[in-house]
Write a protein that holds these residues in place. Structure first.
Motif, short mmCIF file in Angstrom:
data_model
loop_
_atom_site.label_atom_id
_atom_site.label_comp_id
_atom_site.label_asym_id
_atom_site.label_seq_id
_atom_site.Cartn_x
_atom_site.Cartn_y
_atom_site.Cartn_z
N LEU A 1 49.63 90.10 4.59
CA LEU A 1 49.54 90.94 5.78
C LEU A 1 48.89 92.27 5.43
O LEU A 1 47.99 92.74 6.14
CB LEU A 1 50.94 91.17 6.38
N GLY A 2 49.32 92.87 4.34
CA GLY A 2 48.77 94.17 3.94
C GLY A 2 47.29 94.12 3.64
O GLY A 2 46.55 95.05 3.96
N GLU A 3 46.85 93.04 3.02
CA GLU A 3 45.42 92.90 2.74
C GLU A 3 44.62 92.90 4.04
O GLU A 3 43.60 93.57 4.15
CB GLU A 3 45.16 91.62 1.95
N PHE A 4 45.11 92.17 5.04
CA PHE A 4 44.42 92.17 6.33
C PHE A 4 44.47 93.56 6.97
O PHE A 4 43.45 94.07 7.45
CB PHE A 4 45.04 91.15 7.29
N LEU A 5 45.65 94.19 6.98
CA LEU A 5 45.79 95.47 7.67
C LEU A 5 45.01 96.59 7.01
O LEU A 5 44.53 97.50 7.69
CB LEU A 5 47.27 95.85 7.80
N ARG A 6 44.84 96.52 5.72
CA ARG A 6 44.08 97.57 5.03
C ARG A 6 42.58 97.29 5.02
O ARG A 6 41.78 98.21 5.08
CB ARG A 6 44.60 97.74 3.61
N PHE A 7 42.20 96.03 4.93
CA PHE A 7 40.79 95.72 4.71
C PHE A 7 40.14 94.86 5.80
O PHE A 7 38.94 94.66 5.75
CB PHE A 7 40.62 94.99 3.36
#
Length: 183
Positions: A50-56
């Protein structure tokens, strides 16, 4: 000094695989909440994805994503999040004066209208658990329904990280104390 080790002392095969996957992705390393989440591999796997999507991967450019992240970091007085993301925010194009104002809790002056819209919506939701109709409408006008969904998701993800980082008193990588009254 963190209340628990940043990494589990011994990593099992699944934790090693997760750490390698995170390090080989756009982050390039495993640290902060991602390292701590390795204590719970199921959580780590889901949160890192999830964090990878939300940051990048969201529809927001890096400047606006980082604005949202540092606004959350300042709200939660999360030293680790602030120390990591404030320099990224400046490199992405946010003015040093706006960054300093966000850190101190003052109202920043923004050069760009989209920065003001994102900041206002983020601050309202963080400070009052609600967003005014006019702030909501401004986000919708600039970014559409996808924008409101992704903006609030960025906020929620970085709040999740801030809670863990603050609970464990994780020291920023550079050893700084951006919010010295926390110490």
């Amino acid at each position: 000094m963190s209340r628990i080790a940043e990494f589990p002392e011994i990593l099992d095969d699944r934790q090693k695989e997760l750490a390698e996957r995170i390090a080989s992705g756009p982050r390039g390393r495993v640290r902060g909440p991602l390292a701590l989440w390795l204590y719970s591999p199921d959580l780590c796997e889901r949160a890192q994805h999830l964090g990878e999507f939300l940051r990048f991967g969201t529809s927001f450019d890096k400047r606006l994503s980082e604005l949202t992240i540092i606004t959350c970091a300042a709200h939660f007085r999360c030293e680790y999040e602030w120390a990591v993301h404030a320099p990224i925010a400046e490199k992405a194009g946010l003015s040093p004066d706006a960054i300093a104002a966000i850190k101190s809790g003052d109202d920043p002056q923004f050069a760009e209208h989209d920065e003001q819209v994102v900041y206002r919506a983020t601050r309202e939701l963080l400070s009052g658990n609600r967003m005014s109709q006019s702030a909501f409408d401004a986000v919708i006008e600039l970014f559409g329904e996808r924008g409101i969904v992704e903006l609030t998701a960025i906020m929620g993800y970085y709040a999740l990280g801030a809670f863990l980082l603050n609970a464990t008193e994780m020291t920023p990588p550079d050893g700084s104390h951006p919010f010295p009254d926390n110490v």
